[in-house]
Design a protein around this motif. Structure first.
Motif, mmCIF file in Angstrom:
data_model
loop_
_atom_site.group_PDB
_atom_site.id
_atom_site.type_symbol
_atom_site.label_atom_id
_atom_site.label_comp_id
_atom_site.label_asym_id
_atom_site.label_seq_id
_atom_site.Cartn_x
_atom_site.Cartn_y
_atom_site.Cartn_z
ATOM 1 N N GLU A 1 41.688 41.424 39.030
ATOM 2 C CA GLU A 1 40.752 41.290 37.907
ATOM 3 C C GLU A 1 40.473 39.824 37.592
ATOM 4 O O GLU A 1 39.313 39.428 37.399
ATOM 5 N N LYS A 2 41.527 39.006 37.560
ATOM 6 C CA LYS A 2 41.349 37.583 37.257
ATOM 7 C C LYS A 2 40.536 36.899 38.349
ATOM 8 O O LYS A 2 39.673 36.060 38.061
ATOM 9 N N LYS B 1 47.961 45.588 40.585
ATOM 10 C CA LYS B 1 47.558 46.116 39.274
ATOM 11 C C LYS B 1 48.400 45.485 38.169
ATOM 12 O O LYS B 1 47.889 45.114 37.102
ATOM 13 N N GLY C 1 47.521 41.647 37.700
ATOM 14 C CA GLY C 1 46.158 41.405 37.225
ATOM 15 C C GLY C 1 45.353 40.416 38.039
ATOM 16 O O GLY C 1 44.254 40.009 37.629
ATOM 17 N N SER D 1 36.682 39.075 32.542
ATOM 18 C CA SER D 1 37.929 38.331 32.703
ATOM 19 C C SER D 1 37.641 36.904 33.155
ATOM 20 O O SER D 1 36.577 36.621 33.721
#
Length: 592
Positions: free
Chosen positions: A335-336, A329, A332, A382
């Motif tokens: 997400e990336k 988290k 990132g 993203s």
């Protein structure tokens, strides 16, 4: 797969659903038809398959008047029929009235020319076929009736109409052009490796079903241990398609620090190896899929199971949190990585990306539901990705949550105590996958995803048939007796996820079975293990998770309950014969 964090919550969310025009089709079966004709037009309306609450219809229009540049067919249902998905036309409904309008590629209709479209619908009572139609406002007249077709749901897509008939324009989009629902009018890819394994182990009845291919490490792209790689599967899919629409599914599953809350499905890449994920994993996959010889395939990519749900619920210091999830988290990279995969794979004209959104017993609570939707939007925007790179979302990947719970609802009460207060439901807003998927779809659209997104539900192992399957509601002695006596999902705890004892194969792969649902799909191939019962040395990065150990007494995430896992299980992804036999035996609907 990762374990949900289970918490008590107090506020309810409204579950909504949105019907999307232009969707899927399931297998055509011979049936009588109704027809209508005048000197200007004739219409052939045929119910191709029908089951207890749904049906598939095919409609053929023949123009016997002047040439048309576009067409609009109208009719009214006599009963409560509702169109849920359509294909080769823009099908909409208001009350009993239905309108089907031509699309850009099939509007021209010469004198004597014909065109065809189809749709799935729901009904209760009698499914009476319409006999009066209008074409561009002109009545086509009356006709006959339709007798009742077979009553079991279809299990495979029908043969699609020709894409270039000699006397009329194409009725399906040309190769490389996205359709609204990739499962619409398409058959599914049968993985020859899984099919052979299933047939050899007593599963001949399901060996011809479509299952997803898991690309769970970089080596899988080229093939491991003599197995088929991505290119080999795509080549086989082209052969199976034989020029007709075919959907082939791949699980994109190799994020850095993968599955931060479940050791059994840990991966090969460390938490910071994002660049390797991009250049050694996603880029080669995109390069192979972009080959022009695969342009006619509909390639479905299931994007990174469990990743975004994990950093939504298991990274914040609660009882279900892990240090590994907190790391992912913070950096990132989930997400990336998801954004990069969406961007690269979504740039191809014939790919369809579905983001994994866990299941109802993970994200159904008030404090999880909306934050999870917002996390999905963050990842989808993203690394260059946009919401246009997302065709939909998938629930229940490799999990066991029941598709529907017919014998109790979340709104039920027993002696003044609501079902939400039962130990099994534990204040969740949802008790099954269908209501969760439909409600989450509405939430995702409301925060910015496109209105035509569709949901997939993995039904490969959530049938829960066999002798333990309830046949009616539980006794109303108290709310726990009521829920436990009537629930289809027979797990000890809804947080149990590894090789579950008593599970069975669920609904067969089916296109557009419910409003907002693109398909029921078998993403986890039945017979492939979730994880090993004991520690097994391996070079795949897969660890030993006690949730796969049948002797383990549990942890905070599953309420300190036994795991319900089967014994003697091999590594995740390897063939588990005992599990496969159980799934076949407990299939629901039963296997014929």
């Amino acid at each position: 797969m990762a374990v949900p964090i289970v918490r008590r919550r107090t506020a309810a969310l409204a579950a909504g659903a949105l019907v999307v025009a232009a969707g899927g089709v399931v297998a055509a079966m011979n049936a009588p038809s109704a027809s209508a004709a005048t000197t200007g037009c004739s219409v052939q309306y045929a119910v191709q398959s029908q089951w207890n609450n749904g049906f598939t219809a095919s409609v053929t229009i023949t123009n016997t008047g002047s040439a048309l540049t576009s067409w609009n067919l109208g009719w009214s249902f006599a009963g409560d029929q509702q169109v849920t998905q359509g294909w080769s036309a823009q099908v909409s409904q208001s009350g009993h009235a239905v309108t089907a309008a031509s699309l850009s590629y099939n509007g021209s209709l010469a004198t004597g020319g014909s065109t065809n479209f189809g749709f799935n619908g729901s009904y209760s009572g009698t499914n009476t076929s319409p006999t009066a139609f209008t074409l561009n406002g002109v009545a086509c007249g009356g006709g006959g009736t339709t007798t009742t077709p077979p009553t079991s749901p279809p299990t495979s897509p029908p043969t699609s109409p020709p894409t270039s008939p000699p006397t009329s324009p194409p009725t399906t989009p040309p190769p490389g052009q996205r359709v609204d629902n990739p499962y619409s009018g398409a058959k599914g890819y049968v993985n020859p490796l899984w099919s052979a394994e299933a047939a050899a182990d007593g599963g001949q009845a399901i060996a011809n079903q479509s299952t997803a291919v898991w690309l769970d490490r970089i080596a899988a792209i080229q093939g491991v241990s003599g197995g088929m790689g991505l290119k080999a599967h795509l080549d086989a899919a082209v052969q199976q398609a034989a020029g007709k629409p075919l959907t082939v599914e791949f699980v994109i599953y190799d994020l850095p620090g993968r599955d931060c809350s479940a050791l059994a499905s840990n991966g090969e890449l460390g938490p910071t190896e994002l660049s390797r994920y991009e250049t050694d994993y996603i880029d080669p996959i995109a390069s192979i899929m972009s080959n022009s010889k695969y342009a006619g395939l509909r390639i479905v990519n299931v994007i990174e199971p469990d990743s975004l749900p994990n950093i939504t619920t298991n990274a914040g210091g609660s009882a279900g949190s892990t240090d590994a999830c907190a790391v992912m988290k913070a950096n990132g990279n989930y997400e990336k990585g998801v954004g990069y995969a969406l961007n690269k794979l979504g740039a191809l004209p014939n790919t369809y990306n579905y983001i994994d959104v866990a299941h109802h017993a993970w994200l159904g609570w008030d404090s999880n539901f909306v934050p999870a939707a917002q996390e999905f939007l963050k990842a989808a925007t993203s690394s260059g990705a946009t919401v246009n790179n997302v065709q939909g979302f998938i629930t229940n990947t490799a999990n066991y949550s029941a598709l529907t719970e017919p014998y109790f609802k979340v709104t039920d009460s027993v002696n003044g105590t609501t079902v939400r207060q039962s130990k099994w439901v534990d204040w969740n807003n949802y008790v099954d996958e269908l209501t969760y998927a439909q409600a989450l779809r509405s939430e995702l659209v409301s925060i910015g995803f496109n209105s035509n997104i569709g949901m997939l539900i993995d039904t490969s192992r959530n049938g829960w048939g066999g002798s333990a399957r309830p046949t009616g509601p539980g006794a109303k002695t108290d709310v726990d007796t009521y829920v436990n006596g009537g629930r289809i999902d027979r797990r000890i705890h809804a947080g149990n996820w590894c090789n579950q004892s008593g599970a069975g194969i669920g609904e067969r792969p089916t296109a557009a079975p419910q409003p907002g649902i693109d398909a029921y799909a078998w993403i986890k191939p039945p017979g492939e293990s979730d994880g090993s019962s004991t520690a097994i040395a391996n070079d795949e990065g897969k660890g030993f998770d006690r949730m796969c150990d049948p002797t383990y007494t549990g942890n905070a995430r599953n309420g300190n309950n036994p795991t319900g896992a089967l014994a003697n299980a091999p590594l995740a992804g390897q063939w588990f014969s005992a599990q496969f036999h159980q799934l076949v035996q407990n299939a629901y609907p039963p296997l014929s």
